[in-house]
Design a protein around this motif. Structure first.
Motif, short mmCIF file in Angstrom:
data_model
loop_
_atom_site.label_atom_id
_atom_site.label_comp_id
_atom_site.label_asym_id
_atom_site.label_seq_id
_atom_site.Cartn_x
_atom_site.Cartn_y
_atom_site.Cartn_z
N GLU A 114 -66.20 13.75 -13.51
CA GLU A 114 -65.03 14.31 -12.86
C GLU A 114 -64.12 15.00 -13.88
O GLU A 114 -63.63 16.11 -13.65
N SER A 115 -63.93 14.39 -15.03
CA SER A 115 -63.10 14.96 -16.09
C SER A 115 -63.71 16.27 -16.60
O SER A 115 -63.00 17.27 -16.78
N ASP A 116 -65.02 16.27 -16.82
CA ASP A 116 -65.70 17.48 -17.29
C ASP A 116 -65.63 18.60 -16.25
O ASP A 116 -65.46 19.77 -16.59
N LEU A 117 -65.74 18.23 -14.97
CA LEU A 117 -65.68 19.20 -13.90
C LEU A 117 -64.29 19.84 -13.83
O LEU A 117 -64.17 21.07 -13.73
N ILE A 118 -63.24 19.04 -13.95
CA ILE A 118 -61.87 19.56 -13.94
C ILE A 118 -61.66 20.50 -15.12
O ILE A 118 -61.11 21.59 -14.99
N ARG A 119 -62.13 20.09 -16.30
CA ARG A 119 -61.99 20.91 -17.50
C ARG A 119 -62.71 22.24 -17.33
O ARG A 119 -62.19 23.31 -17.66
N SER A 120 -63.92 22.20 -16.78
CA SER A 120 -64.71 23.41 -16.57
C SER A 120 -64.03 24.35 -15.57
O SER A 120 -63.95 25.57 -15.81
N LEU A 121 -63.54 23.81 -14.47
CA LEU A 121 -62.87 24.64 -13.46
C LEU A 121 -61.58 25.24 -14.01
O LEU A 121 -61.24 26.38 -13.69
N THR A 122 -60.87 24.48 -14.83
CA THR A 122 -59.64 25.00 -15.44
C THR A 122 -59.96 26.17 -16.37
O THR A 122 -59.29 27.21 -16.32
N ARG A 123 -60.97 26.02 -17.19
CA ARG A 123 -61.37 27.11 -18.10
C ARG A 123 -61.80 28.35 -17.31
O ARG A 123 -61.46 29.48 -17.66
N GLU A 124 -62.55 28.12 -16.24
CA GLU A 124 -63.01 29.24 -15.41
C GLU A 124 -61.82 29.96 -14.78
O GLU A 124 -61.75 31.19 -14.78
N GLY A 125 -60.86 29.19 -14.26
CA GLY A 125 -59.67 29.78 -13.66
C GLY A 125 -58.85 30.55 -14.67
O GLY A 125 -58.32 31.62 -14.38
N ALA A 149 -60.00 31.98 -17.40
CA ALA A 149 -60.75 33.19 -17.76
C ALA A 149 -60.56 34.27 -16.69
O ALA A 149 -60.37 35.45 -17.01
N ILE A 150 -60.56 33.87 -15.42
CA ILE A 150 -60.35 34.84 -14.33
C ILE A 150 -58.94 35.40 -14.40
O ILE A 150 -58.73 36.62 -14.27
N ALA A 151 -57.95 34.52 -14.62
CA ALA A 151 -56.56 34.98 -14.71
C ALA A 151 -56.37 35.91 -15.90
O ALA A 151 -55.66 36.92 -15.81
N LYS A 152 -57.03 35.61 -17.01
CA LYS A 152 -56.91 36.46 -18.20
C LYS A 152 -57.53 37.83 -17.94
O LYS A 152 -56.99 38.86 -18.34
N ALA A 153 -58.67 37.83 -17.24
CA ALA A 153 -59.33 39.10 -16.93
C ALA A 153 -58.46 39.96 -16.01
O ALA A 153 -58.46 41.18 -16.10
N GLN A 175 -53.15 38.18 -15.72
CA GLN A 175 -52.11 37.30 -15.21
C GLN A 175 -51.80 36.15 -16.16
O GLN A 175 -50.86 35.41 -15.92
N LEU A 176 -52.58 35.97 -17.18
CA LEU A 176 -52.39 34.86 -18.11
C LEU A 176 -51.73 35.43 -19.37
O LEU A 176 -52.38 36.01 -20.22
N ARG A 177 -50.44 35.28 -19.46
CA ARG A 177 -49.72 35.88 -20.57
C ARG A 177 -49.13 34.86 -21.53
O ARG A 177 -48.62 35.21 -22.56
N GLY A 178 -49.14 33.62 -21.16
CA GLY A 178 -48.56 32.60 -22.02
C GLY A 178 -47.05 32.52 -21.84
O GLY A 178 -46.47 33.09 -20.92
#
Length: 106
Positions: A31-42, A44-48, A51-54
């Motif tokens: 579950e922890s790995d899945l959350i981490r993976s989905l967060t990274r994926e989200g 990456a999509i926001a950065k593309a 929308q991810l500016r920090g």
């Protein structure tokens, strides 16, 4: 420590209890790995999408320019500049460092 599931109590020292504890630990890790993976994926999509500016700067560009004018004039200390612009001294140092770095890069 004992685990109670559906009315039966399992001790981690016996084989069945140890199996249950290991299975629960594996599910929690999955579950922890899945959350981490989905967060990274989200992210990456926001950065593309741009929308991810920090974190946004404390001072606007006009404020940064004004701070640099006052700083270069040498009439105020760093602490006074921080109080004047209502920011921490570290923000003043960081702004000066960025502006001087940008000036040197040109």
């Amino acid at each position: 420590m004992k685990l109670s599931i559906g009315g039966s109590v399992h001790d981690p020292k016996d084989p069945v209890g140890r199996l249950l504890f290991n299975v629960l630990a594996m599910v929690a890790e999955f579950e922890s790995d899945l959350i981490r993976s989905l967060t990274r994926e989200g992210m990456a999509i926001a950065k593309a999408k741009g929308q991810l500016r920090g974190k946004q700067p404390k001072l606007s560009l006009p404020q940064q320019r004004h701070l640099m004018e006052v700083y270069r004039a040498g009439t105020h200390t760093t602490a006074e500049l921080a109080e004047l612009f209502n920011v921490a001294r570290s923000t003043v140092y960081r702004t000066v460092q960025r502006q001087e770095g940008a000036k040197a890069g040109k």
